[in-house]
Design a protein around this motif. Structure first.
Motif, PDB file in Angstrom:
ATOM      1  N   ALA A 163      -4.954   6.795  19.103  1.00  0.00           N
ATOM      2  CA  ALA A 163      -5.644   6.224  17.935  1.00  0.00           C
ATOM      3  C   ALA A 163      -5.916   7.306  16.896  1.00  0.00           C
ATOM      4  N   ALA A 164      -6.324   8.484  17.371  1.00  0.00           N
ATOM      5  CA  ALA A 164      -6.622   9.585  16.451  1.00  0.00           C
ATOM      6  C   ALA A 164      -5.354  10.067  15.755  1.00  0.00           C
ATOM      7  N   GLU A 165      -4.272  10.198  16.527  1.00  0.00           N
ATOM      8  CA  GLU A 165      -3.009  10.669  15.935  1.00  0.00           C
ATOM      9  C   GLU A 165      -2.500   9.677  14.900  1.00  0.00           C
TER      10      GLU A 165
ATOM     11  N   GLU B 110       0.578  16.659   6.609  1.00  0.00           N
ATOM     12  CA  GLU B 110       0.962  15.300   7.014  1.00  0.00           C
ATOM     13  C   GLU B 110       2.434  15.231   7.384  1.00  0.00           C
ATOM     14  N   SER B 111       3.298  15.786   6.505  1.00  0.00           N
ATOM     15  CA  SER B 111       4.734  15.711   6.799  1.00  0.00           C
ATOM     16  C   SER B 111       5.067  16.500   8.047  1.00  0.00           C
ATOM     17  N   ALA B 112       4.426  17.647   8.217  1.00  0.00           N
ATOM     18  CA  ALA B 112       4.737  18.470   9.384  1.00  0.00           C
ATOM     19  C   ALA B 112       4.433  17.700  10.664  1.00  0.00           C
ATOM     20  N   ARG B 113       3.449  16.821  10.607  1.00  0.00           N
ATOM     21  CA  ARG B 113       3.130  16.055  11.814  1.00  0.00           C
ATOM     22  C   ARG B 113       4.161  14.963  12.058  1.00  0.00           C
ATOM     23  N   GLY B 114       4.907  14.619  11.041  1.00  0.00           N
ATOM     24  CA  GLY B 114       5.796  13.480  11.199  1.00  0.00           C
ATOM     25  C   GLY B 114       5.087  12.214  10.784  1.00  0.00           C
ATOM     26  N   SER B 115       5.859  11.157  10.540  1.00  0.00           N
ATOM     27  CA  SER B 115       5.250   9.943  10.035  1.00  0.00           C
ATOM     28  C   SER B 115       4.601   9.158  11.171  1.00  0.00           C
ATOM     29  N   ALA B 116       3.878   8.109  10.775  1.00  0.00           N
ATOM     30  CA  ALA B 116       3.251   7.237  11.769  1.00  0.00           C
ATOM     31  C   ALA B 116       4.315   6.554  12.614  1.00  0.00           C
TER      32      ALA B 116
END
Lengths: 418, 220
Positions: A163-165, B110-116
């Protein structure tokens, strides 16, 4: 928008790590009625396990229908129904009149059946939102259940992590627990980590109101992904007291507050611990708010504490409003812990937990009637919790405390004035 | 450190690696890459042919793609959102090495984490739940009379079929699984899949869904 920050006391001791509390209060700006609101992109995730049969599923369907009706063609919605099978009943679609009509027909076919794969149903709902994410919209997944997750991921910590991610990537999750059998700790945990809202739906007949209230909130979001930032001088420890997630990096602490709704009011309590210092020196703390789109005024407010001798420290006045806000937070947290303990059969520990917080509060209550009353309530509750408490009562107490911690009213709705 | 502790540490590291998502070596098969980047495998092959992506190492069943491919796919997606034509996107990509692409795409946290989508799919994939196909399903045409959804048929026929197609695929699924997923291919066609499937079967199912959708979208 208004942001204020008040300390409980202004002097700190030079020879002791003084602990002081701050009450930060935020009132979100009113939605600008002349401008178009942001589009919303929602997924409704509905439990259709066997236990939802009869009235519950009927009311849940009605809730979905009413929620969908509130959207217009710039919004998107999807509907996922789950038991041990996951069905995307309505793939994410923009809320045109035709799409809404088709969706209502599909929703009308949802029937209660099997066991509860809450995790995959919820993730599938998030995926529906994620596939159509656009900038400048409010992305949220609404999860309704009446039972325990018994298929798929059932570990609470794992679900909270996901949920957090997912919230970090722009999609918040709000949860609704119906009846007596769901796990309120898990559902609130998912909503909390997911930067959304949790509601206890005590009676099935409340389902439509709660769902439409949540949809209504998304339509009134004025600031997304808001955070409270606290900057201090080196050596000062900041500890937010409350349910919000926070991180500290160096002298900067960030508290995640989620989306703010038009004119919503939030109370956030912080505990600060100061290092040793010299009499006469002041140490400053700056507090500000930010949001994803830069809508909120980022100008910080500042509080300056002064190191002083024991005499001045002992004689200084206390801000009672801050004391009360602090006491409410500690009491609410203890109450939620007591619910978990009582559920687990640890009656003695549950009772002691409540009693000890009551004692603490009495310690600084002085003659303040509100604080005295709060301490008495905790004592009484401590006595009740020394024996098994009925599930319905536990859920009521848990929900009431969750609302206090998040500055929400008794039905989980937003507070708009002090 | 003493032997038993070392063994325990090795076991722990191995376990952590297995739990990492995606693959710990940061290499992907075509369908994994497609899922993570939210495009079809066909699109990836098209980009390779068109010079927007470089050819992968090796070929055939062992073809592996790397993080550079994933970063480039994200950059392509972002440039498409800015309405750049593919020819222009190709020109830009050719001039950039992997590190530069990564910096461009990974510019914000945000981009470094990748999208949802990427995150959710990596969770679902690691649990053996196939992500939805990148193409949207056919829209619902008109309303249907209310009818309760039938329970899927007994699994035996399904298992036999998969086994017949697969030959040496994974061992037969354990008998106590009962999680069925229904995917709507069109208003009148559904595919029922019993989860969890092996990675190989997941990929077959994805192919099946792509082919089915192509067939259904063909104009006679």
């Amino acid at each position: 928008m208004t942001l204020t920050a008040r300390p409980d006391r202004l002097f700190i001791r030079r020879h002791a790590r003084s602990q002081r509390f701050v009450l930060a209060q935020i009132t979100a700006p009113a939605a600008d009625r002349r401008r178009e609101r942001s589009a919303v992109n929602l997924a409704f995730v509905l439990d259709r396990s066997g236990s939802m049969g009869g009235e519950k599923i009927r009311l849940a369907r009605r809730a979905l229908e009413e929620g969908i009706r509130r959207l217009d063609s710039k919004d998107r919605f999807a509907v996922v129904a789950y038991d041990d099978a996951i069905d995307v009943v309505v793939e994410s679609t923009s809320a045109s009149p035709e799409a809404k009509r088709n969706a209502l027909a599909q929703v009308a076919r949802i029937e209660a059946r099997g066991s509860t794969n809450l995790a995959d149903g919820w993730l599938r709902g998030c995926e529906q939102v994620a596939r159509h994410q656009r900038p400048d919209e409010v992305d949220r997944c609404l999860l309704l259940t009446d039972g325990l997750a018994n298929v798929g991921i059932t570990d609470r910590a794992e679900l909270e992590k996901h949920a957090a991610e997912i919230a970090m990537r722009g999609i918040t999750t709000s949860t609704f627990g119906v009846g007596l059998d769901f796990d309120e700790g898990m559902l609130e945990g998912i909503a909390s980590s997911g930067r959304g809202n949790f509601r206890y739906v005590e009676h099935a007949v409340q389902i439509p109101d709660y769902i439409t209230s949540e949809v209504g909130e998304t339509l009134e979001v004025v600031a997304r992904d808001t955070t409270l930032c606290i900057e201090t001088e080196p050596g000062v420890l900041v500890d937010p007291i409350g349910p919000y997630r926070s991180h500290t990096s160096g002298t900067r602490t960030v508290v995640e507050l989620g989306d703010l709704v038009s004119e919503q009011h939030l109370d956030i309590v912080l505990r600060l611990a100061f290092p040793y210092g010299q009499v006469g020196i002041t140490t400053r703390v700056r507090i500000s708010v930010t949001d994803r789109d830069g809508v909120l005024d980022p100008t910080p407010v500042e509080i300056a504490w002064e190191y002083a001798d024991h005499h001045r420290n002992d004689a200084q006045p206390r801000d009672r409003d801050v004391d009360r806000a602090v006491a409410l937070q500690f009491a609410a947290k203890a109450r939620q812990e007591a619910v978990e303990l009582n559920k687990a059969g640890q009656y003695r520990t549950a009772s002691d937990r409540l009693a000890s917080v009551g004692r603490r509060i009495r310690g600084y209550a002085g003659s303040d009637p509100e604080l005295i009353r709060l301490a008495e309530e905790l004592d009484e509750q401590g006595v009740a919790y020394a024996a098994p408490v009925a599930p319905g009562m536990l859920k009521q107490h848990h929900f009431a405390s969750a609302n206090v911690r998040r500055s929400r009213d008794a039905s989980g709705g937003v507070r708009r004035e002090r | 450190m003493p032997r038993p502790w070392r063994d325990l540490l090795t076991l722990y590291c191995a376990t952590v690696k297995i739990c990492q998502m995606p693959d710990a070596a940061d290499e992907y098969t075509l369908s994994d890459l497609a899922e993570l980047a939210d495009v079809t495998p066909r699109t990836i092959r098209y980009y390779i042919q068109g010079g927007l992506l470089r050819s992968p190492d090796v070929a055939g069943a062992n073809t592996r793609y790397d993080e550079g491919h994933l970063w480039r796919l994200r950059l392509i997606r972002r440039l498409q959102r800015e309405h750049l034509p593919l020819a222009e996107i190709r020109n830009r990509l050719i001039a950039l090495d992997d590190d530069q692409v990564r910096t461009l795409v990974g510019g914000s946290a945000e981009s470094a984490r990748g999208s949802a989508v990427e995150y959710i799919r990596s969770v679902l994939t690691s649990r053996g739940v196939a992500a939805q196909s990148a193409r949207p399903s056919a829209p619902c045409r008109g309303s249907h009379p209310s009818r309760p959804a039938p329970r899927p048929p007994a699994p035996v026929a399904g298992e036999a079929h998969l086994a017949a197609v697969g030959g040496a695929s994974s061992a037969p699924p354990p008998p106590d699984r009962s999680q069925w997923e229904r995917l709507t291919l069109s208003p009148d066609l559904e595919l029922h899949i019993r989860r969890p499937l092996s990675r190989l079967d997941n990929r077959r199912v994805d192919r099946l869904i792509s082919i089915a959708r192509q067939l259904l979208e063909e104009v006679p």
